[in-house]
Design a protein around this motif. Structure first.
Motif, PDB file in Angstrom:
ATOM      1  N   GLY A  66       0.822  -1.212   0.000  1.00  0.00           N
ATOM      2  CA  GLY A  66       0.000   0.000   0.000  1.00  0.00           C
ATOM      3  C   GLY A  66       0.850   1.252   0.000  1.00  0.00           C
ATOM      4  O   GLY A  66       0.522   2.255  -0.656  1.00  0.00           O
ATOM      5  N   MET A  69       1.941   1.950  -3.435  1.00  0.00           N
ATOM      6  CA  MET A  69       0.827   2.542  -4.191  1.00  0.00           C
ATOM      7  C   MET A  69       0.725   4.034  -3.878  1.00  0.00           C
ATOM      8  O   MET A  69       0.500   4.857  -4.772  1.00  0.00           O
ATOM      9  CB  MET A  69      -0.491   1.861  -3.805  1.00  0.00           C
ATOM     10  CG  MET A  69      -0.565   0.405  -4.143  1.00  0.00           C
ATOM     11  SD  MET A  69      -0.756   0.129  -5.893  1.00  0.00           S
ATOM     12  CE  MET A  69      -2.526   0.150  -6.022  1.00  0.00           C
ATOM     13  N   GLY A  70       0.870   4.339  -2.608  1.00  0.00           N
ATOM     14  CA  GLY A  70       0.786   5.743  -2.178  1.00  0.00           C
ATOM     15  C   GLY A  70       1.887   6.591  -2.807  1.00  0.00           C
ATOM     16  O   GLY A  70       1.654   7.729  -3.232  1.00  0.00           O
ATOM     17  N   ALA A  72       3.471   5.877  -5.647  1.00  0.00           N
ATOM     18  CA  ALA A  72       3.158   5.972  -7.087  1.00  0.00           C
ATOM     19  C   ALA A  72       2.127   7.074  -7.327  1.00  0.00           C
ATOM     20  O   ALA A  72       2.237   7.864  -8.271  1.00  0.00           O
ATOM     21  CB  ALA A  72       2.641   4.628  -7.596  1.00  0.00           C
ATOM     22  N   LYS A  73       1.158   7.134  -6.455  1.00  0.00           N
ATOM     23  CA  LYS A  73       0.093   8.138  -6.558  1.00  0.00           C
ATOM     24  C   LYS A  73       0.663   9.565  -6.460  1.00  0.00           C
ATOM     25  O   LYS A  73       0.172  10.488  -7.081  1.00  0.00           O
ATOM     26  CB  LYS A  73      -0.885   7.901  -5.392  1.00  0.00           C
ATOM     27  CG  LYS A  73      -2.323   8.182  -5.704  1.00  0.00           C
ATOM     28  CD  LYS A  73      -3.167   7.695  -4.530  1.00  0.00           C
ATOM     29  CE  LYS A  73      -4.636   7.879  -4.792  1.00  0.00           C
ATOM     30  NZ  LYS A  73      -5.455   7.272  -3.744  1.00  0.00           N
TER      31      LYS A  73
ATOM     32  N   MET B 123      -6.030   3.024  -6.163  1.00  0.00           N
ATOM     33  CA  MET B 123      -4.672   3.080  -5.609  1.00  0.00           C
ATOM     34  C   MET B 123      -4.689   3.285  -4.091  1.00  0.00           C
ATOM     35  O   MET B 123      -4.247   4.298  -3.580  1.00  0.00           O
ATOM     36  CB  MET B 123      -3.857   4.155  -6.311  1.00  0.00           C
ATOM     37  CG  MET B 123      -3.768   3.896  -7.804  1.00  0.00           C
ATOM     38  SD  MET B 123      -2.519   4.850  -8.653  1.00  0.00           S
ATOM     39  CE  MET B 123      -1.021   4.133  -8.107  1.00  0.00           C
ATOM     40  N   PRO B 124      -5.218   2.308  -3.390  1.00  0.00           N
ATOM     41  CA  PRO B 124      -5.364   2.437  -1.935  1.00  0.00           C
ATOM     42  C   PRO B 124      -4.017   2.416  -1.215  1.00  0.00           C
ATOM     43  O   PRO B 124      -3.038   1.888  -1.745  1.00  0.00           O
ATOM     44  CB  PRO B 124      -6.154   1.185  -1.561  1.00  0.00           C
ATOM     45  CG  PRO B 124      -5.725   0.186  -2.579  1.00  0.00           C
ATOM     46  CD  PRO B 124      -5.529   0.954  -3.847  1.00  0.00           C
ATOM     47  N   ILE B 125      -3.999   2.986  -0.038  1.00  0.00           N
ATOM     48  CA  ILE B 125      -2.743   3.010   0.712  1.00  0.00           C
ATOM     49  C   ILE B 125      -2.735   1.887   1.761  1.00  0.00           C
ATOM     50  O   ILE B 125      -1.697   1.459   2.214  1.00  0.00           O
ATOM     51  CB  ILE B 125      -2.514   4.409   1.306  1.00  0.00           C
ATOM     52  CG1 ILE B 125      -2.227   5.362   0.146  1.00  0.00           C
ATOM     53  CG2 ILE B 125      -1.358   4.446   2.283  1.00  0.00           C
ATOM     54  CD1 ILE B 125      -2.297   6.818   0.488  1.00  0.00           C
ATOM     55  N   GLY B 126      -3.881   1.368   2.091  1.00  0.00           N
ATOM     56  CA  GLY B 126      -3.892   0.282   3.071  1.00  0.00           C
ATOM     57  C   GLY B 126      -5.207  -0.470   3.022  1.00  0.00           C
ATOM     58  O   GLY B 126      -5.992  -0.295   2.090  1.00  0.00           O
ATOM     59  N   GLY B 127      -5.411  -1.318   4.005  1.00  0.00           N
ATOM     60  CA  GLY B 127      -6.709  -1.956   4.140  1.00  0.00           C
ATOM     61  C   GLY B 127      -6.875  -3.307   3.484  1.00  0.00           C
ATOM     62  O   GLY B 127      -7.987  -3.765   3.297  1.00  0.00           O
TER      63      GLY B 127
END
Lengths: 118, 161
Positions: A66, A69-70, A72-73, B123-127
């Motif tokens: 995650g 992903m963060g 990359a965002k 594009m989630p950061i968690g979960g």
């Protein structure tokens, strides 16, 4: 090895500067903040072209995925990206099964990932 | 693989992230010895790690918050160390992992597994912890018993070749 080891190499491609972050050991809830701090520092310093070299990484948890992903965002709107190289078969499989390989670009070797930034 | 009698392992470590690596090592070793393929071992490893992390980072921490607010959480004497309590049963057919904690409950039964494509597109950061547990194990059963705690049972079957 206890935890994870992280170091950074800088490559000047002429048109771009690329930071290669070498990560080995494991990324879990105990160690992922080390990677988070490293990546945040790079992005805050304006380094948007990032390669994560995972040679020697034995485990990665979902929060660390995650985190990628963060990052990359944050860097993609700046024309940058975060790309992964040297994944073990095990980690490659996990990333594929969870679908992250559809969103994050994976390469076999650092050289290929560097070329992709040109 | 030869028929194997049931074997039990009880692992109890402090509920701190420092011990996650130790827990993973024990579980990986057991799963490998049972003959699970590498990919399935990796899934069991990740499911256990995510379950332990949830207990440490959510169940216990949030329970502590409730205590501080003078809420309903009842402290027991052995809660001081807030352990990860993992009981593992293995036989010829399966590995069954039972994790017990006395932190805040979580309604895992009614947790809706996200549609992965839509989830990743955002594009989630968690979960994804609970998703991993539910998707990577064959059976997951969660019970919250007031006054007793949370009991999570995760089972993976060894497929016959």
């Amino acid at each position: 090895m206890i935890g994870c080891e992280i170091s950074t190499r800088t490559f000047d491609l002429g048109t771009r500067i690329v930071q290669v972050v070498d990560v080995s050991g494991f990324l879990d809830a105990h160690t992922s903040s080390q990677l988070e701090n490293t990546l945040n520092s790079l992005v805050e310093a304006g380094d948007y072209n990032l390669i994560l070299d995972l040679k020697g990484l034995d485990y990665i948890n979902s929060a660390s995925l995650g985190l990628l992903m963060g990052i990359a965002k944050r860097v993609r709107p700046q024309g940058g990206d975060i790309r992964l190289v040297n994944l073990s078969e095990k980690i490659n499989k996990i990333i594929s099964v969870l679908g992250f390989s559809k969103v994050l670009k994976l390469f076999d070797q650092t050289k290929e990932a560097l070329t992709s930034f040109k | 693989m030869a028929e194997r009698n049931e074997e039990k392992v009880h692992l109890k470590v402090p509920g701190e992230t420092l011990y996650l690596n130790l827990v993973r090592k024990v579980i990986v070793d057991l799963a490998e010895k049972m003959g699970f393929p590498e990919e399935e071992v990796a899934k069991i490893e990740m499911a256990v790690d995510e379950a332990c992390t949830n207990v440490i980072e959510h169940s216990y921490i949030e329970a502590k918050d409730i205590e501080l607010k003078g809420g309903y959480f009842s402290r027991r004497e052995d809660d001081v160390e807030r352990p990860i309590d993992l009981r593992v049963k293995v036989d010829s057919h399966k590995i069954e992992l039972t994790m017990t904690d006395r932190g805040k409950g979580f309604d895992m039964k009614n947790y809706e597994v996200p549609k992965l494509d839509e989830y990743l597109a955002s594009m989630p950061i968690g979960g994804l912890g609970v998703y991993v547990i539910k998707e990577f194990m064959d059976e997951v059963d969660y019970t919250h018993k007031p006054g007793v705690g949370n009991i999570l049972v995760m089972t993976k079957y060894l497929k016959k070749k």
